[in-house]
Design a protein around this motif. Structure first.
Motif, mmCIF file in Angstrom:
data_model
loop_
_atom_site.group_PDB
_atom_site.id
_atom_site.type_symbol
_atom_site.label_atom_id
_atom_site.label_comp_id
_atom_site.label_asym_id
_atom_site.label_seq_id
_atom_site.Cartn_x
_atom_site.Cartn_y
_atom_site.Cartn_z
ATOM 1 N N GLU A 1 55.619 14.611 49.688
ATOM 2 C CA GLU A 1 54.379 14.882 50.428
ATOM 3 C C GLU A 1 54.509 16.107 51.324
ATOM 4 N N ALA A 2 55.695 16.303 51.916
ATOM 5 C CA ALA A 2 55.916 17.474 52.773
ATOM 6 C C ALA A 2 55.878 18.767 51.957
ATOM 7 N N ILE A 3 56.317 18.700 50.722
ATOM 8 C CA ILE A 3 56.265 19.865 49.834
ATOM 9 C C ILE A 3 54.816 20.122 49.405
ATOM 10 N N GLY A 4 54.046 19.030 49.295
ATOM 11 C CA GLY A 4 52.656 19.165 48.874
ATOM 12 C C GLY A 4 52.430 18.760 47.435
ATOM 13 N N ILE A 5 53.253 17.840 46.943
ATOM 14 C CA ILE A 5 53.074 17.342 45.572
ATOM 15 C C ILE A 5 52.935 15.822 45.611
ATOM 16 N N PRO A 6 52.214 15.254 44.643
ATOM 17 C CA PRO A 6 52.091 13.796 44.633
ATOM 18 C C PRO A 6 53.433 13.150 44.279
ATOM 19 N N GLU B 1 59.342 10.478 40.699
ATOM 20 C CA GLU B 1 60.373 11.475 40.386
ATOM 21 C C GLU B 1 61.006 12.003 41.674
ATOM 22 N N ARG C 1 58.170 10.854 51.217
ATOM 23 C CA ARG C 1 57.915 11.735 52.376
ATOM 24 C C ARG C 1 58.278 13.184 52.056
#
Lengths: 134, 129
Positions: B28-33, B37, B25
């Protein structure tokens, strides 16, 4: 990314461009647990003199972190990461995250990192140390 | 006015387990898959651990700086014990009047006591009037 052996001082890290939205600030608040209304409530942010909602500083730092991890692609690990927050980010801004290798050590590189907005104002500036296995 | 007696004081020890779902989550909030990691700023989600006697104002608090040091990468499944300590409280006169800087360090250790990370945050409180 290139192997550690070919990294050199002066080399640039591929830039990351980020355009935050109100929806992303809400999503980040939920994922991080930081529900400060200055990031979520337009009216509140106006009342406290910010002129509207601003992005979480830690969300901008995370964008610089994303630039680093996407460049590394699992090759090295971040052992130190440090920033100063200098200016605010608002939804709709275009933020450019950049980095350059400042120094190469025996098994690590020291990078200068920053984030600039569309007016070339420095949003954050800092450094990262990335360690590589032998 | 923030009480300088809090300098050197520590919070209670908190325990967290790094859960894949929370990391996903966060990524995803940062915008990376999410590829398994843990993003380097994930530590900021470790809440709680309040230092007794440190009364931070609720309004007008600015995040001035943040530093993370990792002694090894944090992985999904890690169980970490962490606590906060007030490293320093000091005042500076700035353009916007008197500002109080509060420097807190969070230290995270593995279940066996090995140091895993430190996270230092500098918060700035502006005095009204």
């Amino acid at each position: 990314m290139e192997k550690f052996a070919v990294l050199q001082a002066g080399a640039s890290i591929p830039e990351r461009v980020w355009i935050p939205t109100d929806m992303q600030l809400r999503q980040y608040a939920e994922a991080s647990g930081d529900y400060n209304p200055i990031h979520l409530d337009e009216k509140f942010a106006q009342q406290v003199g910010l002129g509207g909602v601003i992005a979480h500083g830690m969300l901008t730092m995370a964008q610089v972190g994303a630039m680093l991890t996407q460049w590394l692609n699992g090759e090295g690990s971040i052992s130190q990461f440090e920033v100063r927050f200098q200016n605010m980010v608002r939804p709709g801004d275009t933020i450019h995250c950049t980095g350059v290798i400042k120094e190469k050590l025996a098994n690590a590189v020291v990078c200068d990192v920053k984030a600039l907005n569309q007016k070339s104002m420095e949003i954050i500036a800092g450094s990262a140390v990335i360690t590589f296995k032998d | 006015m923030i009480n300088k007696d809090a300098i050197g004081r520590e919070s209670e020890v908190m325990t967290t387990r790094v859960e894949a779902e929370n990391v996903r989550r966060f990524a995803e909030a940062i915008g990376i898959p999410y590829v398994g990691e843990v993003p380097p700023t994930f530590i900021i989600t470790f809440r709680g651990g309040t230092v007794p006697g440190l009364d931070l104002p609720e309004k007008g608090l600015i995040h001035g700086g943040q530093k993370f040091t990792y002694y090894r990468p944090i992985k999904v499944g890690d169980v970490l014990n962490y606590k906060r300590r007030v490293k320093n409280i000091y005042e500076r006169a700035g353009k916007l009047g008197k500002m109080t800087f509060v420097v807190q360090e969070m230290e995270g250790r593995s279940a066996t006591g090995d140091l895993v990370f430190t996270a230092t945050s500098t918060l700035i409180a502006r005095e009204e009037g």
